[in-house]
Design a protein around this motif. Structure first.
Motif, PDB file in Angstrom:
ATOM      1  N   UNK A  62       0.825  -1.209   0.000  1.00 14.78           N
ATOM      2  CA  UNK A  62       0.000   0.000   0.000  1.00 14.78           C
ATOM      3  C   UNK A  62       0.859   1.258   0.000  1.00 14.78           C
ATOM      4  N   UNK A  63       2.166   1.095  -0.161  1.00 15.74           N
ATOM      5  CA  UNK A  63       3.072   2.232  -0.127  1.00 15.74           C
ATOM      6  C   UNK A  63       2.793   3.183  -1.274  1.00 15.74           C
ATOM      7  N   UNK A  64       2.845   4.473  -0.975  1.00 11.84           N
ATOM      8  CA  UNK A  64       2.633   5.461  -2.016  1.00 11.84           C
ATOM      9  C   UNK A  64       3.648   6.581  -1.917  1.00 11.84           C
ATOM     10  N   UNK A  65       3.747   7.381  -2.990  1.00 11.21           N
ATOM     11  CA  UNK A  65       4.576   8.575  -2.992  1.00 11.21           C
ATOM     12  C   UNK A  65       3.662   9.766  -2.723  1.00 11.21           C
ATOM     13  N   UNK A  66       3.933  10.484  -1.648  1.00 12.73           N
ATOM     14  CA  UNK A  66       3.051  11.566  -1.214  1.00 12.73           C
ATOM     15  C   UNK A  66       3.807  12.884  -1.220  1.00 12.73           C
ATOM     16  N   UNK A  67       3.203  13.911  -1.847  1.00 15.75           N
ATOM     17  CA  UNK A  67       3.748  15.271  -1.821  1.00 15.75           C
ATOM     18  C   UNK A  67       2.958  16.087  -0.803  1.00 15.75           C
ATOM     19  N   UNK A  68       3.665  16.797   0.065  1.00 18.74           N
ATOM     20  CA  UNK A  68       3.037  17.639   1.077  1.00 18.74           C
ATOM     21  C   UNK A  68       3.564  19.063   0.923  1.00 18.74           C
ATOM     22  N   UNK A  69       2.660  20.041   0.781  1.00 19.52           N
ATOM     23  CA  UNK A  69       3.058  21.449   0.719  1.00 19.52           C
ATOM     24  C   UNK A  69       2.392  22.208   1.857  1.00 19.52           C
ATOM     25  N   UNK A  70       3.205  22.799   2.724  1.00 24.68           N
ATOM     26  CA  UNK A  70       2.711  23.603   3.842  1.00 24.68           C
ATOM     27  C   UNK A  70       3.821  24.567   4.229  1.00 24.68           C
ATOM     28  N   UNK A  71       3.462  25.831   4.466  1.00 29.65           N
ATOM     29  CA  UNK A  71       4.497  26.811   4.793  1.00 29.65           C
ATOM     30  C   UNK A  71       4.926  26.738   6.259  1.00 29.65           C
ATOM     31  N   UNK A  72       4.254  25.900   7.065  1.00 35.37           N
ATOM     32  CA  UNK A  72       4.642  25.727   8.464  1.00 35.37           C
ATOM     33  C   UNK A  72       5.528  24.485   8.590  1.00 35.37           C
ATOM     34  N   UNK A  73       6.784  24.709   8.975  1.00 35.15           N
ATOM     35  CA  UNK A  73       7.745  23.613   9.036  1.00 35.15           C
ATOM     36  C   UNK A  73       7.331  22.538  10.032  1.00 35.15           C
TER      37      UNK A  73
END
Length: 230
Positions: free
Chosen positions: A1-12
């Protein structure tokens, strides 16, 4: 079930927190401090799923979601600090698949991500075409195509799967809980407006293409698809 996930958030701290939970769940994760960086990476390699903060500098999450939807049906989850109807409407109009309001539980978000990816992988395992027909609507589950009155209609993955499930159960009302479990992979105890918002999107497309089919709300229960009352 592994996937490649992109996360964008300006809070580190949020980027680090999500990366930690998602990697622990077995996923590969790339984090970005802004939407433009995520878009550039997306054009090079499409991920399995995208998580976008709404309130980012320069390019906000709604804009990024819109741009991704023009080229891909990859599942998108939006994160926002504002719990307003206007934000929900804007998010789902932009084409997101789900919506989380900050502060949120990173464990619940990870469970939601797992459910969405599991659903996507299951859909990819279809080995032969199964065609669903209802009045003027034709859904080809193998080709992931939809036509209404012989016109091609663009549906997101979530819209397609919800439509297919309703059409496969056209002789009965389907509860919101059943849709949440089947399409999104989580229980009705999770507070969400996601089913209603996706239904609104589908209804608009039915109207735009002058379909004879309508999706009726069964008050206090769920939805039923069928021929529009004349």
């Amino acid at each position: 079930m592994q996937g490649l996930i992109y996360v964008a958030d300006d809070e580190k701290n949020i980027r680090d927190l999500l990366e930690s939970f998602l990697v622990e769940a077995g996923h590969m994760v790339k984090v970005f401090a802004d939407g433009e960086s995520l878009l550039c990476a997306f054009l090079e390699k499409e991920p399995t799923l995208v998580i976008l903060d709404v309130m980012m500098p320069d390019v906000d999450g709604f804009t990024v979601c819109n741009k991704i939807r023009k080229i891909s049906e990859v599942p998108i989850i939006l994160l926002t600090a504002r719990d307003t109807d206007a934000d929900y409407i804007t998010g789902f109009t932009a084409g997101c698949d789900d919506y989380f309001t900050k502060p949120f539980s990173p464990l619940k978000l990870t469970m939601r991500v797992n459910a969405i990816i599991k659903r996507a992988l299951k859909a990819q395992q279809i080995t032969q075409n199964k065609i669903l027909v209802l009045e003027d609507i034709v859904l080809d589950q193998g080709m992931k195509s939809c036509t209404i009155n012989e016109q091609n209609v663009k549906l997101t993955n979530t819209e397609f799967e919800l439509m297919a499930y309703l059409m496969a159960n056209k002789d009965k009302a389907v509860s919101r809980g059943e849709l949440l479990n089947t399409i999104w992979g989580y229980g009705a105890e999770v507070e969400t407006r996601v089913t209603d918002d996706i239904i609104k999107r589908i209804r608009k497309k039915l109207r735009d293409y002058k379909s004879k089919v309508s999706i009726e709300t069964v008050w206090g229960y769920g939805f039923k698809i069928g021929r529009k009352d004349v």
